[in-house]
Design an enzyme around this catalytic site. Structure first.
Site, short mmCIF file in Angstrom:
data_model
loop_
_atom_site.label_atom_id
_atom_site.label_comp_id
_atom_site.label_asym_id
_atom_site.label_seq_id
_atom_site.Cartn_x
_atom_site.Cartn_y
_atom_site.Cartn_z
N ASP A 58 43.50 32.58 31.20
CA ASP A 58 43.45 33.15 32.55
C ASP A 58 42.45 34.31 32.62
O ASP A 58 41.77 34.63 31.63
CB ASP A 58 44.86 33.59 32.95
CG ASP A 58 45.15 33.42 34.42
OD1 ASP A 58 44.21 33.44 35.23
OD2 ASP A 58 46.34 33.29 34.77
N ASP A 90 44.86 30.17 43.22
CA ASP A 90 46.09 29.42 42.95
C ASP A 90 46.49 28.52 44.12
O ASP A 90 46.41 28.92 45.28
CB ASP A 90 47.25 30.38 42.68
CG ASP A 90 47.10 31.08 41.34
OD1 ASP A 90 46.05 30.90 40.69
OD2 ASP A 90 48.03 31.82 40.97
#
Ligand code: GLA
Length: 695
Positions: free
Chosen positions: A194, A249
């Site tokens: 990430d 997201d």
């Protein structure tokens, strides 16, 4: 253009409604991401798609043989986030289910742990420590468990000092070698890396450091780069990892899924075996979309050769969820060894045609309807890049049926739905019955107790003749459905259409709302084999408009689409929750009545042929300071009855008056003024409708 405040959870569906009228015909326009270079993967309307695009990216990682088809598996994040239910029991339970439900056999292999698996602090030796409450036996034990089932284990960390969750778990920046070593020792097969808390350090360097660290372990580990598309990773990540996120997201909503789909589609040229665009994990089964929408989500992710990572808790999975995730014909589209991401053939009025070339020379085509009403979407074999031949096999990948077509590929697609068809120029087409396409001249609008006329069509798209053709229309319990013209034909040759007039009525007192009907065509192939095709139809029960003059904000609408948040009555848009706006204000004038919307917006009203005029003072609401440009339009049964040019925030309200005589549906449309929807808060101030008594 992206709204500056856009966030996955705040996206709302932007759709163009089609209540009342069905659009046929296809005016095509290619779609490209704003600001991106011309995409070689986009085709010119009417021409065959381009020859296979070679990835413009640097040398990719195919040599290591990892992820030669898009990774498939499970990841807990979308269903659990950081909640306590994310633990060893859940993860192992999911592994059991992947096997028991046949999903492993269908290709789902990776069981991936997302954020929150570790303790917030490293141990005294700088090593990561699994949370002993969630994972009492450690990560190695989980790896052994899933490996024992023939599955693989994935893990997560961030290319920063801490991970993304607010609790702040340790990130791998500066610890790449030891963390990678630890993962390899545990038996990890996949790393999602990430981007949070990255200290502003260069993304390529950070992601390269972990690539090198993973390589140094000697263990094959799929490397998933998750920097949300911030640094155009499609241009450099193919040299580092097997997949890279292209967007922020995903959320479990239609608007979020749609917005991500639109960003990922233009990146087709960058994908290929061992290097995939990642539009984020699946939401199928999480409850925020209908099954139709989840089928679209799964269809389009497969068309885009996206990783298929189940994001719902399969222990609570419905049969519909397993049916979607387990559809092997759709999975085969995603996993096709040619590894091409589908490209847009045409997109107009919310009608999308996307094509994916397959290794066997066939093409899979998605007919995707973005809008809130059923629409016919059509293309043909040559536009899909197939060679000319007498007939083609047409395989419906959701209905699992085969037909033949002479070349036309078309269907009426329900609101938010996708029809997925595999078209093959083979010699076996004659073994299938002809494709007979059912259609209707619009989504019916019915006033309870009154008769609505409808026309259905049954068109032979096949190369062969359909025989003993019989059309039926069935309504809900108590509704009257009567054929007013012949509904059978002895034979329907290639290109011929049987038209049938119908009279439909809902019983008096039927509450307003949507009701399901089914249009069905039964027929026989020349061989005598029986075949059928069905079309689900949504009828809406409406109330007639009141006689005299009414404020539109006091009347029910048939449907409403709005760029941000809901359309508001007697308030400005506000953007999020219902009622969050302000008094309608344009150019300093405050209006007590009216409609507050956000571009792109469309409100549809039933006028039943009984009204003659719509008036309003229109403009950009003052609530966004000096920002926002929009244009207004009033459509009467699809015809432009009145409209403005581009209006800006500095202008006073413009009076608008439309003659809507005879129209059955009036739509109030707001477009973005040509510069994206940023700050486009639009007011239909003092909007009124004038009607005589309904006939
Ligand atoms: C980021 C990622 C998500 C998820 C969370 C975990 O938002 O993009 O996919 O991994 O972090 O905190």
């Amino acid at each position: 253009m992206r709204h500056p405040l856009a966030h996955a959870l705040r996206w709302s569906a932007v759709g163009v409604l089609t209540a009342g009228l069905m659009c046929t015909g296809l005016t095509a326009s290619a779609v490209a991401a704003p600001g991106s270079p011309p995409d070689p993967a986009l085709s010119t309307p009417g021409l065959p798609p381009p020859a296979p695009a070679s990835p413009p990216a640097p040398a990719s990682t195919t040599a290591d043989g990892l992820a030669l088809t898009p990774p498939m598996g499970f990841n807990n994040w979308n269903s659990t986030h950081c909640r306590a239910e994310f633990n060893e029991t859940m993860v192992e339970g999911i592994a059991d289910l992947l096997v028991a439900k046949g999903l492993k056999d269908a290709g789902y292999r990776y069981v991936n742990l997302d954020d929150c698996w570790a303790l917030p602090e490293r141990d005294a030796d700088g090593r990561l420590v699994p949370d002993p409450v969630r994972f009492p036996h450690g990560i190695k034990a989980v790896a052994d468990y899933v490996h024992g089932k023939g599955l693989k284990l994935g893990i997560y960390t961030s290319a920063g000092t801490k991970t993304c969750d607010t609790a702040g778990f340790p990130g791998a920046l500066g610890h790449e070698s030891s963390d990678a070593r630890q993962f390899a020792d545990w038996g990890v097969d996949y790393l999602k890396y990430d981007n949070c808390n990255n200290q502003g350090q260069d993304a390529r360097q950070r992601y390269t450091a972990m690539r090198d660290a993973l390589r140094a372990t000697g263990r094959p580990i799929v490397y998933s780069i998750c920097e949300w598309g911030q640094n155009r990773p499609w241009e450099w990540a193919p040299a580092l990892g097997q997949l890279w996120r292209t967007t922020g997201d995903i959320g479990d909503s239609w608007g979020s899924m749609l917005s991500i789909l639109k960003k990922n589609l233009p990146l087709a040229a960058y994908a290929g075996p061992g290097h995939w665009n990642d539009p984020d994990m699946l939401e199928v089964g999480n409850g925020g979309m209908t099954d139709t929408e989840y089928r679209t989500h799964f269809s389009m992710w497969s068309m885009m050769a996206a990783p298929l990572l189940v994001g719902s808790d399969l222990r609570k999975g419905s049969q519909a969820t397993f049916d979607i995730l387990g559809n092997r014909e759709v999975i085969a589209v995603d996993q096709d060894p040619l590894g091409r991401q589908g490209t847009v053939v045409s997109s107009s009025g919310g009608r999308w045609v996307v094509v994916k070339p397959m290794k066997d020379g066939s093409r899979v085509v998605a007919l995707f309807n973005e809008t809130g009403g059923a629409q016919r979407i059509a293309t043909d074999a040559s536009a899909l890049g197939l060679p000319g031949t007498a007939g083609y096999t047409l395989r419906d990948l959701w209905q699992h049926r085969g037909y033949n077509t002479a070349g036309t590929v078309a269907a009426t697609v329900p609101a938010h739905g996708t029809v997925l068809l595999r078209v093959t120029a083979d010699r076996r087409w004659a073994a299938h019955p002809p494709a007979v396409e059912p259609g209707l001249d619009g989504d019916p609008l019915a006033v309870a107790g009154r008769t609505v006329p409808l026309t259905s069509t049954a068109a032979d798209l096949g190369r062969t003749t359909a025989r003993q053709v019989s059309v039926s229309l069935s309504g809900p319990e108590g509704w009257t459905v009567r054929a007013a013209s012949p509904r059978t034909a002895r034979a329907l040759r290639t290109g011929r259409t049987l038209r049938t007039s119908w009279e439909l009525s809902a019983p008096p007192g039927t509450p307003t709302g949507s009701y399901g009907l089914t249009l069905r065509v039964d027929y026989r192939a020349p061989s005598g084999v029986r075949a059928d095709s069905t079309l689900p139809v949504t009828a809406t029960v409406v109330v007639p408009p009141p006689p005299g003059e009414s404020f539109l904000s006091d009347l029910p609408w048939v449907s409403a689409a709005n760029g941000f948040g809901p359309a508001e009555r007697d308030r400005s848009n506000g953007e999020s929750a219902a009622g969050d706006g302000h008094p309608l204000t344009v150019g300093g004038t405050v209006y007590a009545k009216g409609l507050g919307v956000h571009a792109e917006s469309e409100l549809a009203y039933y006028t039943g042929g009984a009204c003659d005029r719509v008036t309003a003072d229109v403009g950009v609401d003052d609530e966004k300071g000096g920002h926002g440009t929009v244009a207004f339009e009033i459509l009467a049964d699809g015809r432009r009855a009145a409209g403005t040019g581009v209006l800006t925030n500095t202008m006073p309200a413009a009076p608008l008056s439309a003659d809507v005589s005879g129209a059955h549906v009036v739509r109030l449309v707001v477009t973005d003024g040509g510069d994206g929807i940023d700050s486009d808060h639009a007011d239909w101030a003092d909007a009124r409708l004038r009607c005589r008594s309904a006939s």
